[in-house]
Design an enzyme around this catalytic site. Sequence first.
Site, mmCIF file in Angstrom:
data_model
loop_
_atom_site.group_PDB
_atom_site.id
_atom_site.type_symbol
_atom_site.label_atom_id
_atom_site.label_comp_id
_atom_site.label_asym_id
_atom_site.label_seq_id
_atom_site.Cartn_x
_atom_site.Cartn_y
_atom_site.Cartn_z
ATOM 1 N N GLU A 168 -11.535 -19.053 0.759
ATOM 2 C CA GLU A 168 -11.459 -19.486 -0.640
ATOM 3 C C GLU A 168 -11.930 -20.925 -0.798
ATOM 4 O O GLU A 168 -12.609 -21.272 -1.756
ATOM 5 C CB GLU A 168 -10.022 -19.360 -1.160
ATOM 6 C CG GLU A 168 -9.631 -17.941 -1.515
ATOM 7 C CD GLU A 168 -10.500 -17.373 -2.627
ATOM 8 O OE1 GLU A 168 -10.792 -18.090 -3.592
ATOM 9 O OE2 GLU A 168 -10.929 -16.214 -2.500
ATOM 10 N N CYS A 210 -21.599 -9.127 -13.577
ATOM 11 C CA CYS A 210 -21.525 -10.010 -14.750
ATOM 12 C C CYS A 210 -22.166 -11.357 -14.392
ATOM 13 O O CYS A 210 -21.524 -12.408 -14.412
ATOM 14 C CB CYS A 210 -20.075 -10.190 -15.192
ATOM 15 S SG CYS A 210 -19.956 -10.865 -16.854
ATOM 16 N N CYS A 218 -16.017 -4.485 -23.918
ATOM 17 C CA CYS A 218 -16.461 -5.878 -23.712
ATOM 18 C C CYS A 218 -17.027 -6.412 -25.034
ATOM 19 O O CYS A 218 -18.024 -5.884 -25.548
ATOM 20 C CB CYS A 218 -17.510 -5.951 -22.609
ATOM 21 S SG CYS A 218 -18.222 -7.604 -22.452
ATOM 22 N N CYS A 245 -25.023 -5.143 -17.538
ATOM 23 C CA CYS A 245 -23.971 -4.468 -18.304
ATOM 24 C C CYS A 245 -24.020 -2.946 -18.139
ATOM 25 O O CYS A 245 -22.981 -2.286 -18.199
ATOM 26 C CB CYS A 245 -24.059 -4.858 -19.777
ATOM 27 S SG CYS A 245 -23.864 -6.630 -20.030
ATOM 28 N N CYS A 291 -21.656 -1.927 -15.562
ATOM 29 C CA CYS A 291 -20.329 -2.558 -15.622
ATOM 30 C C CYS A 291 -19.237 -1.553 -16.002
ATOM 31 O O CYS A 291 -19.368 -0.840 -16.995
ATOM 32 C CB CYS A 291 -20.352 -3.704 -16.633
ATOM 33 S SG CYS A 291 -18.751 -4.518 -16.766
HETATM 34 FE FE1 SF4 Z 1 -20.044 -8.849 -18.205
HETATM 35 FE FE2 SF4 Z 1 -19.253 -7.553 -20.404
HETATM 36 FE FE3 SF4 Z 1 -21.677 -7.097 -19.392
HETATM 37 FE FE4 SF4 Z 1 -19.494 -6.267 -18.113
HETATM 38 S S1 SF4 Z 1 -20.239 -5.576 -20.083
HETATM 39 S S2 SF4 Z 1 -21.294 -7.272 -17.205
HETATM 40 S S3 SF4 Z 1 -18.055 -7.912 -18.559
HETATM 41 S S4 SF4 Z 1 -20.939 -9.020 -20.234
#
Ligand code: SF4
Length: 361
Positions: A35, A193, A209, A200, A203
Amino acid sequence: MITFAARLLRWFDAHGRHDLPWQHPRSAYRVWVSEIMLQQTQVATVIGYFDRFIAAFPDLHTLAAAPLDAVLAHWAGLGYYSRARNLHRAAQLCMQNHAGDLPRNMDGLCALPGIGRSTAAAILSQAYALRVAILDGNVKRVLARHAGIAGYPGQPAIERRLWQEAEQRLPDDDASSMPDYTQALMDLGASVCARRKPHCDACPVRVDCIAFNQGRTDELPTRKPRRTLPEKSVRMLIATDPEGRVLLQRRAPLGIWGGLWSLPELSAMTAFDPATTVIADVDTVKPAGLEISALRALPALQHRFTHFLLHIHAYRADAIVAGKRAAETDGHAWVALPDLHRHGIPTPIKTLIDTHLRLSR
Ligand code: SF4
């Protein structure tokens, strides 16, 4: 709709990183070291450093007992050296105050140098499966987008809101999923992201989102207000003795490159004649007792720190007057080129030495 955490965990099973060296085993010490290294550095770079660091300092006891120089030498090239000094100091405090172990609670961890709330949470959630939220830079980006929070995340009010969002999204039932959940959030921020052009389509949390649904991924998170980077200049000396050893000077413990070995600095006040130069009276070099017959200016080198731009003007000392070899006192040392790796040397200084001594031999 299933929860944010459940969607993220399902995505992690298929797409997350499961083979990072600090995951096997995922002990508190190894998570902590990783970390700290990851605070300013990409995973791909950290892996090699992590493996070498753990090979040299396999546990907290070894790290606490090691000389700071050895720790800094293993950090050389990673930058932000206060991280290494804090790691070393924190290991010593754990030996003194926590029976040689890292504390297993937020307050105890946050009291150690170099450990903030997010780092402490990363250690506790990954090593002990405690239900605590992280909020590093990548996670701030994910949450600012997912929750549609405008405003620079470095502002305390915005950061407070992001912490709330982070806590609301924790897995609500099964704490045993915390190690994977924390890693999943980091992975999502690092891979899907992304800062520019987030993926997206891939995602797992895009359905709700806000940035995605409102077409605001470019504007969130809000960028830091711009300001001009201040500039500083420094003059440094590359001096070698008749055996080809280079003169290094240990820097003061605090400030940039604190505790590392660097080239001696020439004071800004120093006046010198470039043809026949005697710099034995220069305060910063005086302890070395140097006398130099000629100085040659080398091309300037720039190094960008977070808070300022440093111009390094280096001067090559062509010859040192015989019989006036610098004493190895006051933090000075003559070091043979093959032994340089034993010293923690900042990357730009190593570049200067490589360019003007090693590569020209
Ligand atoms: Fe990021 Fe939202 Fe796109 Fe997912 S949908 S990658 S959280 S901007």
